[in-house]
Design an enzyme around this catalytic site. Structure first.
Site, PDB file in Angstrom:
ATOM      1  N   CYS A  51       0.814  -1.208   0.000  1.00 32.48           N
ATOM      2  CA  CYS A  51       0.000   0.000   0.000  1.00 32.48           C
ATOM      3  C   CYS A  51       0.851   1.263   0.000  1.00 32.48           C
ATOM      4  O   CYS A  51       2.023   1.251   0.363  1.00 32.48           O
ATOM      5  CB  CYS A  51      -0.952   0.008   1.190  1.00 32.48           C
ATOM      6  SG  CYS A  51      -0.146   0.324   2.760  1.00 32.48           S
ATOM      7  N   CYS A  53       0.733   3.832   1.955  1.00 30.86           N
ATOM      8  CA  CYS A  53       1.221   4.328   3.246  1.00 30.86           C
ATOM      9  C   CYS A  53       2.430   3.537   3.725  1.00 30.86           C
ATOM     10  O   CYS A  53       3.219   4.050   4.516  1.00 30.86           O
ATOM     11  CB  CYS A  53       0.119   4.416   4.300  1.00 30.86           C
ATOM     12  SG  CYS A  53      -0.637   2.888   4.779  1.00 30.86           S
TER      13      CYS A  53
END
Length: 152
Positions: A51, A53
């Protein structure tokens, strides 16, 4: 779901980002158990992820936190969505927390002493994550970067 959901070539650069920091990859449940059992002091386990993040916040924040000061005695990672069984085993040590990725846990004598969950990563930048991790390392880890530097 068992097995791999991402091709190896896809996650290889994300793995390498942590390996280059000195983080050992744990690919099986047995690897996870051995890391927990064989670490005296503090073991950091990173649940790595594809992902955004993880890429823009968690991995860079960890890299910044490891630049100076206290560090875990051992550092390891599992890859969510790829090493499924290893990730499940690592999360079994994160008692009291729901599975999330990325996440970073500190374990001492088989017990979780600190947890940084995705919810505390995705709303911060890498510098804020580095500050939080540095504070956790200062609190729970005794090894410093100068202690790891060989004498010349």
């Amino acid at each position: 779901m068992r097995g791999m959901s991402y091709p190896d070539f896809f996650v290889a650069p994300m793995r390498q980002e942590l390996v280059s920091l000195g983080v050992q990859e744990l690919r099986t449940p047995e690897d996870v158990d051995a890391a927990v059992a064989n670490t005296s002091g503090t073991l950091m386990i990173v649940v790595n992820s594809v992902c955004g993040c993880a890429a823009g916040k968690a991995r860079p924040g960890l890299a910044l936190a490891l630049r100076s000061g206290a560090r875990p005695d051992a550092m390891a990672s599992v890859f969510a969505g790829f090493d499924i069984e290893a990730t499940e085993r690592a999360r079994s040590y994160f008692s009291g927390y729901r599975p999330s990725s990325p996440s970073i846990g500190l374990i001492q004598q088989g017990k979780l002493v600190y947890m940084l969950e995705r919810g505390n990563i995705e709303n911060r930048d890498a510098y804020a994550i580095a500050q939080e991790l540095s504070a956790a390392f200062e609190r729970f880890c005794t090894t410093t970067d100068t202690a790891q530097t060989p004498a010349t």
